[in-house]
Scaffold this motif. Sequence first.
Motif, short mmCIF file in Angstrom:
data_model
loop_
_atom_site.label_atom_id
_atom_site.label_comp_id
_atom_site.label_asym_id
_atom_site.label_seq_id
_atom_site.Cartn_x
_atom_site.Cartn_y
_atom_site.Cartn_z
N LEU A 1 0.84 -1.20 0.00
CA LEU A 1 0.00 0.00 0.00
C LEU A 1 0.87 1.25 0.00
O LEU A 1 0.61 2.20 -0.75
CB LEU A 1 -0.93 0.01 1.22
CG LEU A 1 -1.78 1.28 1.40
CD1 LEU A 1 -2.71 1.51 0.22
CD2 LEU A 1 -2.55 1.18 2.71
N LEU B 1 -7.24 2.81 8.36
CA LEU B 1 -7.46 2.52 6.95
C LEU B 1 -8.88 2.91 6.53
O LEU B 1 -9.09 3.45 5.43
CB LEU B 1 -7.22 1.03 6.66
CG LEU B 1 -5.77 0.56 6.78
CD1 LEU B 1 -5.72 -0.97 6.76
CD2 LEU B 1 -4.90 1.15 5.69
N GLU B 2 -9.86 2.64 7.39
CA GLU B 2 -11.25 3.00 7.08
C GLU B 2 -11.43 4.50 6.97
O GLU B 2 -12.20 4.99 6.14
CB GLU B 2 -12.19 2.39 8.11
CG GLU B 2 -12.33 0.89 7.93
CD GLU B 2 -13.20 0.22 8.98
OE1 GLU B 2 -13.49 0.84 10.04
OE2 GLU B 2 -13.60 -0.94 8.74
N GLN C 1 -9.12 6.61 5.89
CA GLN C 1 -8.58 6.97 4.59
C GLN C 1 -9.52 6.54 3.46
O GLN C 1 -9.71 7.28 2.49
CB GLN C 1 -7.19 6.36 4.40
CG GLN C 1 -6.12 7.01 5.24
CD GLN C 1 -5.96 8.49 4.95
OE1 GLN C 1 -6.01 8.92 3.79
NE2 GLN C 1 -5.77 9.27 6.00
N HIS C 2 -10.11 5.36 3.60
CA HIS C 2 -11.07 4.89 2.60
C HIS C 2 -12.23 5.88 2.47
O HIS C 2 -12.61 6.26 1.36
CB HIS C 2 -11.59 3.50 2.98
CG HIS C 2 -12.62 2.99 2.03
ND1 HIS C 2 -13.98 3.10 2.30
CD2 HIS C 2 -12.52 2.39 0.82
CE1 HIS C 2 -14.64 2.59 1.29
NE2 HIS C 2 -13.79 2.15 0.38
N VAL D 1 -1.54 8.42 3.42
CA VAL D 1 -1.67 6.97 3.32
C VAL D 1 -0.30 6.31 3.44
O VAL D 1 -0.14 5.30 4.14
CB VAL D 1 -2.37 6.56 2.00
CG1 VAL D 1 -2.30 5.05 1.79
CG2 VAL D 1 -3.82 7.04 2.00
N LEU E 1 -8.14 0.29 -0.87
CA LEU E 1 -8.36 0.36 0.58
C LEU E 1 -9.51 -0.54 1.01
O LEU E 1 -9.43 -1.21 2.04
CB LEU E 1 -8.59 1.81 1.00
CG LEU E 1 -7.32 2.67 1.01
CD1 LEU E 1 -7.67 4.16 1.03
CD2 LEU E 1 -6.42 2.31 2.17
N THR F 1 -9.71 4.05 -3.52
CA THR F 1 -10.93 3.65 -2.82
C THR F 1 -11.09 2.13 -2.88
O THR F 1 -11.36 1.48 -1.86
CB THR F 1 -12.17 4.35 -3.45
OG1 THR F 1 -11.99 5.77 -3.36
CG2 THR F 1 -13.45 3.96 -2.74
#
Length: 157
Positions: free
Chosen positions: A31, A145-146, A148-149, A57, A113, A110
């Motif tokens: 990632l 992570l959520e 950033q998503h 990220v 992630l 999107t």
Amino acid sequence: MATVMSPLRDETARRTTGEALQGALVDLLDLSLVAKQYHWNLTGPRFRSVHLQLDDVVSLARKAADRVAERAVAVGVNPDGRVRTVADTTKIRQPDGGYESDDKVVASMTDILAQIIARFRERIEATGRTDLVTQDMLIGITADLEKQHWMFEVQTQ
């Protein structure tokens, strides 16, 4: 050769936890690389905001990868972050070469992630039966992570 005393004395628990941590390590390392590749090759009217978000990220992924690798060692599992290992085992779709439009990067990030989050949730479930400390760490990383998503996903609407 030195041996590390693991808090996970049960070999099945150590193996399951180790597999979860290794999978997380590969996801996080790749990632960071994919996000940096997009960061360098981004074009479009939203360049600045997406460019900066990609750096967020990368930072998140690198810090989390270090935590995951150190946790693996703490439970008696050797982390493998070698380039060959990441290249051979990653499940992340790789970017095309060359410049990428901001819309394409946002859509791709999107999707990437979302896939990583799904795998982290599987690891959370697996480590709930083997090592609650690892599970807690994975939950925290998943929350990051959520976030950033969500921040990428709202740009697709």
